[in-house]
Design an enzyme around this catalytic site. Structure first.
Site, PDB file in Angstrom:
ATOM      1  N   TYR A  95       4.299  12.849  25.012  1.00 16.13           N
ATOM      2  CA  TYR A  95       4.998  13.180  26.259  1.00 16.13           C
ATOM      3  C   TYR A  95       6.057  12.129  26.528  1.00 16.13           C
ATOM      4  O   TYR A  95       5.812  10.929  26.353  1.00 16.13           O
ATOM      5  CB  TYR A  95       4.007  13.203  27.430  1.00 16.13           C
ATOM      6  N   GLU A 125      12.376  16.114  30.955  1.00 13.38           N
ATOM      7  CA  GLU A 125      10.995  16.005  30.472  1.00 13.38           C
ATOM      8  C   GLU A 125      10.894  16.653  29.100  1.00 13.38           C
ATOM      9  O   GLU A 125      11.272  17.816  28.932  1.00 13.38           O
ATOM     10  CB  GLU A 125      10.057  16.702  31.458  1.00 13.38           C
TER      11      GLU A 125
END
Ligand code: ADP
Ligand code: MG
Length: 386
Positions: free
Chosen positions: A109, A197
């Site tokens: 991530y 993101e």
């Protein structure tokens, strides 16, 4: 403002960030053509909606041949996809992204966000990729690492390297990860993004470090200097009332309650929503008409509130400072007489030109319940709505 994954990836390419090859399609025929051009054995068919959680909801399909590309495309296009981010009503899939399949070894991530506490852009990373970062934060917060970025210096290579080590990117791939982070950071700053993101960032069997998903959000107040980003706006993904509001430069956010609110000032608008909730009601919207609204703008704001069929009553709460009470009253009367007002209206006016404002409302013949304070008004509208 949000954009689609495929648009985000196009932007990332311009900044040298590694992303799989792919192209957007609006029909199964276009999808098959795009897959043929990719010439990859495995092709991923991805629903393009402004919401995440598509994988779990069946919006990301792995196709092993052109026939599968066709059938998955047919299945997805026109489908209402319900993910944990769309709300129960879901979102209709109108575009799909046809992308080369990656040979994923591990998912990570990565994101850049504006941290309001430090007022700085912050790089966040975790080795728990592919899943909800909110869940990681709740269950294993020690697996989230951050780097706060000095706006003058920018993202320093050592910070990117430290993050890469912290999230256990294989040592021989750290340089590739650093290059990707620096490219991402440049995109964020250049384009005034408030969020980017990458979930997941993948390390592949072929030793690539590649962005498999891309979520961008751009600061609406900076869009005036990014014509290229504004062009990416997809009106199909936005609430019609919010689109109308943005045309009139109104800060409006649709909510799911039944009391329409017209307020000046964001702080007062928030307090109004809280007070309505306190008395057991539920606001249908946030609306700040601003300090310099004309009667015309107020009229449009009122129309937008009325176009929401859930609205069973309206509370106008104005503390006139720069905004004058008579302008608000004029706008309300104009809108109500043009559209007809079927629902109860509670008005609380205070401040500049309050007498003139009250006079306009009294002479309008509209059925208005006057309120003496914020609390009084909230209580009255909640009672009237029932
Ligand atoms: P969402 O976050 O909306 O669920 P993602 O783009 O993150 O959508 O995709 C979900 C999952 O699908 C990813 O975690 C990854 O495992 C897989 N995936 C996505 N794109 C690819 C790709 N190009 N090749 C292989 N797997 C992929
Ligand atoms: Mg994702």
């Amino acid at each position: 403002m949000n954009i689609h994954e495929y648009q985000g990836k196009e932007l990332l390419r311009q900044y040298g960030v590694a992303v799989p090859k792919g192209s957007v399609a609006f029909s199964p025929e276009e999808a098959v053509k795009a897959a043929k051009e990719l010439g990859s054995d495995v092709v991923v068919v991805k629903a393009q909606i402004h919401a995440g959680g598509r994988g779990k909801a069946g919006g990301v399909k792995i196709a092993r041949n052109l026939e599968e590309v066709r059938s998955y495309s047919k299945e997805l296009l026109g489908k209402i996809l319900v993910t944990h981010q769309t709300g129960p009503e879901g979102k209709e899939v109108k575009r799909i992204y046809i992308e080369e399949g990656s040979n994923i070894k591990k998912e990570y991530y990565l994101s850049f966000v504006v941290d309001r506490q430090t007022s700085r852009v912050t790089l966040m990373g975790s080795e728990e990729g592919g899943m909800d970062i909110e869940a990681v934060a709740a269950e294993t917060p020690e697996k989230i690492f951050t780097e706060v970025i000095d706006p003058v210096v920018g993202l320093a290579a050592f910070q990117a390297r430290r993050l890469a080590f912290n999230i256990n990117i294989p040592t021989h791939l750290v340089n590739k990860a650093v290059k990707l982070m620096l490219g991402l950071y440049k995109a964020v700053i250049d384009k005034d993004a408030s969020i980017v993101e990458i979930n997941p960032l993948a390390v592949t069997e072929e030793d690539e470090v590649i962005a498999l998903d891309a979520k961008f959000n751009f600061d609406a107040n900076a869009l005036y200097r990014h014509k290229d980003i504004v062009e990416l706006r997809d009106y199909d993904e936005e609430d019609e009332k919010e689109i109308a509001a943005s045309q009139y430069d109104l800060s409006y956010i649709a909510l799911d309650g039944n009391i329409g609110c017209m307020v000046n000032g964001a702080g007062l608008a928030m307090a109004t929503m809280d007070t309505i909730s306190y008395y057991g009601g539920s606001p249908a919207n946030f609306l700040d008409v601003g300090g310099s609204a004309s009667a015309e703008k107020v009229k449009e704001a009122f129309k937008i509130i009325l176009s929401d069929h859930n609205v069973k009553g309206i509370f106008v709460n104005i503390f006139g400072g720069i905004m004058k009470c008579d302008i608000i009253a004029e706008g309300v009367v104009k809108a109500a007489s043009e559209l007809g007002l079927q629902v109860p209206l509670v008005v609380r006016l205070e401040g500049t030109n309050v007498e003139k404002g009250k006079e306009i409302l009294n002479e309008s013949g509209l059925n208005i319940t006057a309120a003496t304070s914020l609390g009084d008004g909230a209580e009255k509208i909640v009672k009237l709505v029932g």
